[in-house]
Enzyme design. Sequence first.
Site, mmCIF file in Angstrom:
data_model
loop_
_atom_site.group_PDB
_atom_site.id
_atom_site.type_symbol
_atom_site.label_atom_id
_atom_site.label_comp_id
_atom_site.label_asym_id
_atom_site.label_seq_id
_atom_site.Cartn_x
_atom_site.Cartn_y
_atom_site.Cartn_z
ATOM 1 N N SER A 3 -1.522 5.794 -13.691
ATOM 2 C CA SER A 3 -2.442 5.699 -14.844
ATOM 3 C C SER A 3 -2.985 4.313 -15.147
ATOM 4 O O SER A 3 -3.760 4.164 -16.101
ATOM 5 C CB SER A 3 -1.767 6.223 -16.140
ATOM 6 O OG SER A 3 -1.806 7.629 -16.172
ATOM 7 N N THR A 4 -2.625 3.284 -14.357
ATOM 8 C CA THR A 4 -3.088 1.921 -14.723
ATOM 9 C C THR A 4 -4.379 1.525 -14.019
ATOM 10 O O THR A 4 -4.810 0.371 -14.112
ATOM 11 C CB THR A 4 -1.996 0.886 -14.392
ATOM 12 O OG1 THR A 4 -1.716 0.941 -12.987
ATOM 13 C CG2 THR A 4 -0.738 1.144 -15.190
ATOM 14 N N GLY A 5 -5.002 2.445 -13.328
ATOM 15 C CA GLY A 5 -6.299 2.159 -12.681
ATOM 16 C C GLY A 5 -7.408 2.850 -13.454
ATOM 17 O O GLY A 5 -7.696 2.493 -14.608
ATOM 18 N N VAL A 23 -5.577 5.524 -5.493
ATOM 19 C CA VAL A 23 -4.401 6.007 -4.739
ATOM 20 C C VAL A 23 -4.694 7.385 -4.135
ATOM 21 O O VAL A 23 -4.412 7.648 -2.950
ATOM 22 C CB VAL A 23 -3.178 6.110 -5.681
ATOM 23 C CG1 VAL A 23 -2.059 6.922 -5.056
ATOM 24 C CG2 VAL A 23 -2.692 4.717 -6.069
ATOM 25 N N ASP A 24 -5.305 8.251 -4.936
ATOM 26 C CA ASP A 24 -5.597 9.641 -4.526
ATOM 27 C C ASP A 24 -6.452 9.622 -3.250
ATOM 28 O O ASP A 24 -6.142 10.275 -2.248
ATOM 29 C CB ASP A 24 -6.353 10.319 -5.677
ATOM 30 C CG ASP A 24 -6.225 11.834 -5.669
ATOM 31 O OD1 ASP A 24 -6.719 12.466 -6.600
ATOM 32 O OD2 ASP A 24 -5.616 12.376 -4.713
ATOM 33 N N ASN A 55 -5.334 13.837 -10.202
ATOM 34 C CA ASN A 55 -5.928 14.393 -11.427
ATOM 35 C C ASN A 55 -5.564 15.878 -11.474
ATOM 36 O O ASN A 55 -5.006 16.427 -10.528
ATOM 37 C CB ASN A 55 -7.457 14.190 -11.452
ATOM 38 C CG ASN A 55 -8.137 14.838 -10.269
ATOM 39 O OD1 ASN A 55 -8.023 16.040 -10.060
ATOM 40 N ND2 ASN A 55 -8.795 14.039 -9.454
ATOM 41 N N ASP A 105 0.862 -1.186 0.000
ATOM 42 C CA ASP A 105 0.000 0.000 0.000
ATOM 43 C C ASP A 105 0.897 1.234 0.000
ATOM 44 O O ASP A 105 1.753 1.384 0.874
ATOM 45 C CB ASP A 105 -0.866 -0.016 1.274
ATOM 46 C CG ASP A 105 -1.885 1.111 1.281
ATOM 47 O OD1 ASP A 105 -3.002 0.894 1.761
ATOM 48 O OD2 ASP A 105 -1.558 2.204 0.782
ATOM 49 N N TYR A 147 -7.394 5.418 -15.044
ATOM 50 C CA TYR A 147 -6.969 5.996 -16.340
ATOM 51 C C TYR A 147 -6.647 4.927 -17.388
ATOM 52 O O TYR A 147 -6.205 5.238 -18.487
ATOM 53 C CB TYR A 147 -5.777 6.951 -16.125
ATOM 54 C CG TYR A 147 -6.189 8.309 -15.544
ATOM 55 C CD1 TYR A 147 -7.524 8.581 -15.222
ATOM 56 C CD2 TYR A 147 -5.270 9.311 -15.317
ATOM 57 C CE1 TYR A 147 -7.900 9.818 -14.692
ATOM 58 C CE2 TYR A 147 -5.624 10.551 -14.779
ATOM 59 C CZ TYR A 147 -6.960 10.786 -14.477
ATOM 60 O OH TYR A 147 -7.340 12.007 -13.959
HETATM 61 N N1 APR Z 1 -1.469 1.613 -2.950
HETATM 62 C C1 APR Z 1 -0.823 1.296 -4.094
HETATM 63 N N2 APR Z 1 -1.437 1.172 -5.287
HETATM 64 C C2 APR Z 1 -2.774 1.380 -5.327
HETATM 65 C C3 APR Z 1 -3.536 1.720 -4.175
HETATM 66 C C4 APR Z 1 -2.820 1.837 -2.948
HETATM 67 N N3 APR Z 1 -3.445 2.164 -1.804
HETATM 68 N N4 APR Z 1 -4.847 1.872 -4.557
HETATM 69 C C5 APR Z 1 -4.895 1.619 -5.878
HETATM 70 N N5 APR Z 1 -3.664 1.315 -6.350
HETATM 71 C C6 APR Z 1 -3.263 0.967 -7.710
HETATM 72 C C7 APR Z 1 -4.352 0.553 -8.664
HETATM 73 O O1 APR Z 1 -4.568 -0.851 -8.556
HETATM 74 C C8 APR Z 1 -3.742 0.929 -10.008
HETATM 75 O O2 APR Z 1 -2.916 -0.131 -10.454
HETATM 76 O O3 APR Z 1 -2.714 2.158 -8.274
HETATM 77 C C9 APR Z 1 -2.836 2.123 -9.704
HETATM 78 C C10 APR Z 1 -3.376 3.469 -10.171
HETATM 79 O O4 APR Z 1 -4.769 3.483 -9.997
HETATM 80 P P1 APR Z 1 -5.606 4.837 -9.714
HETATM 81 O O5 APR Z 1 -5.463 5.192 -8.290
HETATM 82 O O6 APR Z 1 -6.973 4.611 -10.278
HETATM 83 O O7 APR Z 1 -4.825 5.974 -10.540
HETATM 84 P P2 APR Z 1 -4.904 6.352 -12.098
HETATM 85 O O8 APR Z 1 -5.179 5.173 -12.965
HETATM 86 O O9 APR Z 1 -3.647 7.139 -12.322
HETATM 87 O O10 APR Z 1 -6.176 7.313 -12.187
HETATM 88 C C11 APR Z 1 -6.092 8.586 -11.579
HETATM 89 O O11 APR Z 1 -8.172 8.282 -10.418
HETATM 90 O O12 APR Z 1 -8.382 8.388 -8.136
HETATM 91 C C12 APR Z 1 -8.540 9.098 -9.293
HETATM 92 O O13 APR Z 1 -8.181 11.387 -8.649
HETATM 93 C C13 APR Z 1 -7.621 10.295 -9.350
HETATM 94 O O14 APR Z 1 -8.690 11.181 -11.305
HETATM 95 C C14 APR Z 1 -7.531 10.511 -10.840
HETATM 96 C C15 APR Z 1 -7.515 9.096 -11.395
#
Ligand code: APR
Length: 187
Positions: free
Chosen positions: A124-126, A40-41, A31, A17, A128
């Site tokens: 960006s792999t979630g 993550v945000d 974002n 985490d 996005y």
């Molecule tokens: N620790 C580590 N990795 C995490 C965690 C955590 N607590 N939570 C999620 N992840 C992983 C997800 O599985 C994914 O592989 O982090 C990666 C990025 O996922 P997102 O958080 O969705 O980020 P992203 O794809 O960059 O999208 C960003 O999502 O939360 C919103 O405000 C943010 O609009 C922005 C967008």
Amino acid sequence: MRELSIGSSRIELVRGDITAQDTDAIVNAANTSLLGGGGVDGAIHRAGGPAILAECEQLGGCATGDAKITTGGRLTAKHVIHTVGPVYRDGRHGEPDLLASAYRRSLEVATANGLTTIAFPSISTGAYRFPIAAAARIATATVARALRAGSGITLVRFVLFSATDLAAYEQALADTAAGLQKEEKKR
Ligand code: APR
């Protein structure tokens, strides 16, 4: 491969985490508003508390591919470096370069603030939707090149949330290491 040494610097991969990391800074997958979100945000703002958002509100947002720093609030990490990765469309709209820029700018901001250890999530792999294998290749190659160029950073830790993400980064790090060795031989 879960670890790669480049000069006196090290890249390491862990499953875990991002909010629990004890590096000087952890990177937020933010974002452009910098006003919070999910994934993550959301986890970073929940764990770090309102002090982080209070500073974000003063920053006037963040362009895709750029990075800005705030306090880590209640987190173990002293700082959060907020970066904005690209939303993936088809890979032909500058997404790879913008993703590389997010990693590069995060390292530049860490160096500019005298930090030496930094933890990244998989940007960006979630939400996005950047394909994990391509994103992992860009992430590991961009970081390896920045460390080889000399950046003052001694440790870059990629913190992967799932076993499949970790496996993708292990493959990417091995490919990056092989690529660096080939380049060394040519020199
Ligand atoms: N620790 C580590 N990795 C995490 C965690 C955590 N607590 N939570 C999620 N992840 C992983 C997800 O599985 C994914 O592989 O982090 C990666 C990025 O996922 P997102 O958080 O969705 O980020 P992203 O794809 O960059 O999208 C960003 O999502 O939360 C919103 O405000 C943010 O609009 C922005 C967008």
